[in-house]
Design a protein around this motif. Structure first.
Motif, PDB file in Angstrom:
ATOM      1  N   ALA A  91     -30.037 -66.084  43.788  1.00 17.66           N
ATOM      2  CA  ALA A  91     -30.591 -67.262  43.122  1.00 17.66           C
ATOM      3  C   ALA A  91     -30.687 -68.433  44.091  1.00 17.66           C
ATOM      4  CB  ALA A  91     -29.727 -67.632  41.913  1.00 17.66           C
ATOM      5  N   ALA A  92     -29.653 -68.594  44.930  1.00 16.54           N
ATOM      6  CA  ALA A  92     -29.659 -69.683  45.910  1.00 16.54           C
ATOM      7  C   ALA A  92     -30.726 -69.458  46.978  1.00 16.54           C
ATOM      8  CB  ALA A  92     -28.273 -69.798  46.555  1.00 16.54           C
ATOM      9  N   GLN A  93     -30.823 -68.240  47.501  1.00 18.06           N
ATOM     10  CA  GLN A  93     -31.817 -67.954  48.539  1.00 18.06           C
ATOM     11  C   GLN A  93     -33.237 -68.114  48.022  1.00 18.06           C
ATOM     12  OE1 GLN A  93     -30.837 -64.083  50.138  1.00 18.06           O
ATOM     13  NE2 GLN A  93     -29.011 -64.829  51.205  1.00 18.06           N
ATOM     14  N   ASP A  94     -33.465 -67.714  46.769  1.00 12.23           N
ATOM     15  CA  ASP A  94     -34.802 -67.871  46.183  1.00 12.23           C
ATOM     16  C   ASP A  94     -35.218 -69.337  46.099  1.00 12.23           C
ATOM     17  OD1 ASP A  94     -35.007 -65.142  45.915  1.00 12.23           O
ATOM     18  OD2 ASP A  94     -34.612 -65.100  43.761  1.00 12.23           O
ATOM     19  N   LEU A  95     -34.228 -70.217  46.016  1.00 10.96           N
ATOM     20  CA  LEU A  95     -34.502 -71.650  45.923  1.00 10.96           C
ATOM     21  C   LEU A  95     -34.409 -72.343  47.285  1.00 10.96           C
ATOM     22  CD1 LEU A  95     -32.441 -72.360  42.678  1.00 10.96           C
ATOM     23  CD2 LEU A  95     -34.931 -72.423  42.888  1.00 10.96           C
ATOM     24  N   GLY A  96     -34.209 -71.563  48.352  1.00  8.08           N
ATOM     25  CA  GLY A  96     -34.095 -72.136  49.685  1.00  8.08           C
ATOM     26  C   GLY A  96     -32.749 -72.765  49.967  1.00  8.08           C
ATOM     27  N   LYS A  97     -31.744 -72.471  49.116  1.00  5.61           N
ATOM     28  CA  LYS A  97     -30.410 -73.038  49.303  1.00  5.61           C
ATOM     29  C   LYS A  97     -29.511 -72.039  50.038  1.00  5.61           C
ATOM     30  CE  LYS A  97     -30.596 -75.731  45.007  1.00  5.61           C
ATOM     31  NZ  LYS A  97     -29.869 -76.079  43.749  1.00  5.61           N
ATOM     32  N   VAL A  98     -29.916 -71.669  51.240  1.00  3.62           N
ATOM     33  CA  VAL A  98     -29.209 -70.633  51.998  1.00  3.62           C
ATOM     34  C   VAL A  98     -27.781 -71.054  52.333  1.00  3.62           C
ATOM     35  CG1 VAL A  98     -29.219 -69.351  54.193  1.00  3.62           C
ATOM     36  CG2 VAL A  98     -31.347 -69.658  52.893  1.00  3.62           C
ATOM     37  N   LEU A  99     -27.545 -72.346  52.515  1.00  6.70           N
ATOM     38  CA  LEU A  99     -26.223 -72.835  52.905  1.00  6.70           C
ATOM     39  C   LEU A  99     -25.354 -73.257  51.711  1.00  6.70           C
ATOM     40  CD1 LEU A  99     -27.090 -74.908  56.103  1.00  6.70           C
ATOM     41  CD2 LEU A  99     -26.456 -72.502  55.907  1.00  6.70           C
ATOM     42  N   LEU A 100     -25.806 -73.000  50.486  1.00 12.17           N
ATOM     43  CA  LEU A 100     -24.970 -73.317  49.325  1.00 12.17           C
ATOM     44  C   LEU A 100     -23.685 -72.494  49.395  1.00 12.17           C
ATOM     45  CD1 LEU A 100     -24.600 -74.719  46.558  1.00 12.17           C
ATOM     46  CD2 LEU A 100     -25.739 -72.746  45.515  1.00 12.17           C
ATOM     47  N   ASP A 101     -22.546 -73.165  49.346  1.00  7.16           N
ATOM     48  CA  ASP A 101     -21.242 -72.497  49.471  1.00  7.16           C
ATOM     49  C   ASP A 101     -20.805 -72.026  48.086  1.00  7.16           C
ATOM     50  OD1 ASP A 101     -18.839 -71.558  50.432  1.00  7.16           O
ATOM     51  OD2 ASP A 101     -17.869 -73.527  50.441  1.00  7.16           O
ATOM     52  N   ILE A 102     -20.806 -70.715  47.873  1.00  5.99           N
ATOM     53  CA  ILE A 102     -20.468 -70.127  46.579  1.00  5.99           C
ATOM     54  C   ILE A 102     -19.154 -69.363  46.702  1.00  5.99           C
ATOM     55  CG2 ILE A 102     -21.190 -68.512  44.769  1.00  5.99           C
ATOM     56  CD1 ILE A 102     -24.119 -69.044  45.807  1.00  5.99           C
ATOM     57  N   SER A 103     -18.194 -69.664  45.849  1.00  7.53           N
ATOM     58  CA  SER A 103     -16.898 -68.989  45.877  1.00  7.53           C
ATOM     59  C   SER A 103     -16.523 -68.528  44.477  1.00  7.53           C
ATOM     60  CB  SER A 103     -15.800 -69.920  46.407  1.00  7.53           C
ATOM     61  OG  SER A 103     -16.081 -70.344  47.731  1.00  7.53           O
ATOM     62  N   ILE A 104     -15.847 -67.370  44.406  1.00  5.16           N
ATOM     63  CA  ILE A 104     -15.377 -66.829  43.134  1.00  5.16           C
ATOM     64  C   ILE A 104     -13.856 -66.794  43.146  1.00  5.16           C
ATOM     65  CG2 ILE A 104     -15.331 -64.807  41.621  1.00  5.16           C
ATOM     66  CD1 ILE A 104     -18.084 -64.055  42.736  1.00  5.16           C
ATOM     67  N   VAL A 105     -13.259 -67.205  42.033  1.00  3.24           N
ATOM     68  CA  VAL A 105     -11.807 -67.159  41.862  1.00  3.24           C
ATOM     69  C   VAL A 105     -11.496 -66.332  40.624  1.00  3.24           C
ATOM     70  CG1 VAL A 105      -9.717 -68.521  41.433  1.00  3.24           C
ATOM     71  CG2 VAL A 105     -11.501 -69.414  42.960  1.00  3.24           C
ATOM     72  N   LEU A 106     -10.539 -65.404  40.733  1.00  8.70           N
ATOM     73  CA  LEU A 106     -10.092 -64.597  39.597  1.00  8.70           C
ATOM     74  C   LEU A 106      -8.732 -65.106  39.156  1.00  8.70           C
ATOM     75  CD1 LEU A 106     -11.004 -61.044  40.987  1.00  8.70           C
ATOM     76  CD2 LEU A 106     -12.456 -62.642  39.701  1.00  8.70           C
ATOM     77  N   LYS A 107      -8.643 -65.587  37.917  1.00 11.97           N
ATOM     78  CA  LYS A 107      -7.438 -66.281  37.472  1.00 11.97           C
ATOM     79  C   LYS A 107      -6.908 -65.678  36.177  1.00 11.97           C
ATOM     80  CE  LYS A 107      -5.425 -70.289  38.855  1.00 11.97           C
ATOM     81  NZ  LYS A 107      -4.997 -70.548  40.243  1.00 11.97           N
ATOM     82  N   ASP A 108      -5.598 -65.469  36.126  1.00  9.20           N
ATOM     83  CA  ASP A 108      -4.958 -65.058  34.877  1.00  9.20           C
ATOM     84  C   ASP A 108      -5.055 -66.218  33.877  1.00  9.20           C
ATOM     85  OD1 ASP A 108      -3.350 -63.836  32.944  1.00  9.20           O
ATOM     86  OD2 ASP A 108      -1.507 -64.591  33.859  1.00  9.20           O
ATOM     87  N   VAL A 109      -5.294 -65.892  32.614  1.00 11.01           N
ATOM     88  CA  VAL A 109      -5.487 -66.944  31.605  1.00 11.01           C
ATOM     89  C   VAL A 109      -4.269 -67.849  31.462  1.00 11.01           C
ATOM     90  CG1 VAL A 109      -7.228 -65.703  30.268  1.00 11.01           C
ATOM     91  CG2 VAL A 109      -4.801 -65.313  29.790  1.00 11.01           C
ATOM     92  N   SER A 110      -3.071 -67.345  31.795  1.00 15.86           N
ATOM     93  CA  SER A 110      -1.858 -68.146  31.630  1.00 15.86           C
ATOM     94  C   SER A 110      -1.381 -68.767  32.939  1.00 15.86           C
ATOM     95  CB  SER A 110      -0.728 -67.272  31.054  1.00 15.86           C
ATOM     96  OG  SER A 110      -0.423 -66.204  31.932  1.00 15.86           O
ATOM     97  N   GLU A 111      -2.130 -68.540  34.012  1.00 14.69           N
ATOM     98  CA  GLU A 111      -1.720 -69.039  35.329  1.00 14.69           C
ATOM     99  C   GLU A 111      -2.103 -70.503  35.496  1.00 14.69           C
ATOM    100  OE1 GLU A 111      -2.655 -68.031  40.054  1.00 14.69           O
ATOM    101  OE2 GLU A 111      -3.444 -66.754  38.456  1.00 14.69           O
ATOM    102  N   ASP A 112      -1.197 -71.278  36.079  1.00 12.08           N
ATOM    103  CA  ASP A 112      -1.475 -72.688  36.345  1.00 12.08           C
ATOM    104  C   ASP A 112      -2.464 -72.849  37.501  1.00 12.08           C
ATOM    105  OD1 ASP A 112       0.218 -73.617  34.372  1.00 12.08           O
ATOM    106  OD2 ASP A 112       1.943 -73.775  35.712  1.00 12.08           O
ATOM    107  N   PHE A 113      -3.263 -73.887  37.427  1.00 10.62           N
ATOM    108  CA  PHE A 113      -4.105 -74.268  38.555  1.00 10.62           C
ATOM    109  C   PHE A 113      -3.316 -75.227  39.440  1.00 10.62           C
ATOM    110  CE2 PHE A 113      -7.187 -72.865  35.483  1.00 10.62           C
ATOM    111  CZ  PHE A 113      -8.237 -72.353  36.222  1.00 10.62           C
TER     112      PHE A 113
END
Length: 339
Positions: A91-113
């Motif tokens: 989606a980012a590349q299609d819009l020319g946003k090649v340098l958009l920094d995308i990160s995914i975090v997997l979090k337990d529902v009861s875990e504190d941030f």
């Protein structure tokens, strides 16, 4: 320039299936974001590794509190990460946003941030119909929040998924120390899947070897290649975002083996299909040093020959460029066009 500079998207996941119903919301948030997007998936399936003396006498309710066997869920988690990273990156590349920094975090529902999670962000996105999120830091609570409607047709189609249950077998659920290596130039989705999966199966420490500058003299467009210091810092920052509970040792890599050739405390190695031959060299080196072999885990979902993605997801992967070479070429081309 309009749009949101830095954003976070929260979504609950009922299982480890690729969340196709979130494809449209992810693409929409990517379109609105200019610099940085963090996608946080919440699920009881992401409970951190725990030690249990015995599972034989636990009730069904207690078993739900035990950690899942992260090693057993290797394929499921890398398939999930691959779908979302490829969807967002395309989606980012299609819009020319090649340098958009995308990160995914997997979090337990009861875990504190962490208390600083969300610092510097401008907008929070949530999925309409998701349950409340526990323990959000004030920095997130104070953000403007937009609720996005998921694709209900796709969501209904996904209900055939079989729920994952906690495992109590004797095989390792995780490994205390996991190692991996790479160049990690202009950290992109392919790198992040590799790093995420190493952290996913680790219970104490991840060692990352980052290729020394001296070994990269023949890289194309070397003048826009990030310095080793920058590459090491970005790698550490991402890992600390993904799993702040682990210890990270980021070291220069000046040969194929790095610490894996001599460190007796490493138990597992994570490689890509491209770097798999290096695993054999590492085993040979460890055998010569009278060290036990490493359990090798291969990231094979992002390969164009992978049999672990359905046809539609594979076609999307083939159309997405997960490559530092492509990013450097894009940077040089855009620098030329702006002169």
């Amino acid at each position: 320039m309009g749009g949101i500079k830095r954003a976070v998207l929260f979504a609950h996941l009922p299982d480890l299936e690729p969340p196709h119903h979130l494809g449209s919301p992810i693409s929409s948030v990517v379109a609105l974001t200019r610099e940085s997007l963090v996608i946080v998936f919440l699920s009881h399936l992401f409970r951190l590794p725990q030690t249990a003396d015995s599972c034989s006498d636990t009730s069904q309710g207690q078993q739900q509190q035990l950690s899942l066997n992260r090693v057993h869920q290797w394929d499921d988690v890398q398939r999930l990460l691959t779908y979302v990273y490829v969807k967002a990156t395309k989606a980012a590349q299609d819009l020319g946003k090649v340098l958009l920094d995308i990160s995914i975090v997997l979090k337990d529902v009861s875990e504190d941030f962490s208390t600083d999670f969300g610092n510097g962000m401008d907008m929070c996105f949530r999925i309409h119909g998701d349950p409340p999120i526990l323990h959000l830091p004030e920095s997130i609570e104070a953000l403007p929040t937009v609720f996005i409607i998921p694709d209900r047709i796709t969501e209904a189609r996904q209900q055939r998924s079989v729920p994952v249950t906690a495992s109590c077998d004797a095989s390792p659920s995780s490994y205390p120390v996991v190692a991996l290596g790479g160049t990690f130039d202009h950290l992109h989705a392919g790198h992040k899947i590799l790093l995420c999966m190493a952290a996913w199966i680790a219970s104490s420490k991840v060692i990352v070897g980052v290729t020394d500058d001296d070994l990269l003299k023949n890289k194309s467009n070397k003048h826009v290649l990030e310095s080793m210091t920058v590459r090491m810092e970005r790698t550490r920052s991402f890992l600390q975002l993904f799993r702040p509970d682990l210890e990270y040792e980021i070291v220069p890599l000046r040969d194929v083996c790095g610490p894996t050739g001599w460190d007796p405390n490493i138990q597992a190695l994570v490689v890509s299909m491209e770097t798999l031959p290096g695993a054999a060299a590492i085993d040979k080196k460890r055998a010569a040093e009278s060290l036990p072999p490493l359990r090798t885990f291969v990231i094979d979902v992002i390969s164009s020959e992978s049999e672990k993605l359905d046809h539609e997801d594979m076609e999307m992967l083939k159309q997405t460029k997960l490559s530092s070479t492509f990013i450097r070429e894009w940077i040089v081309k855009n620098q030329t066009n702006t002169v």
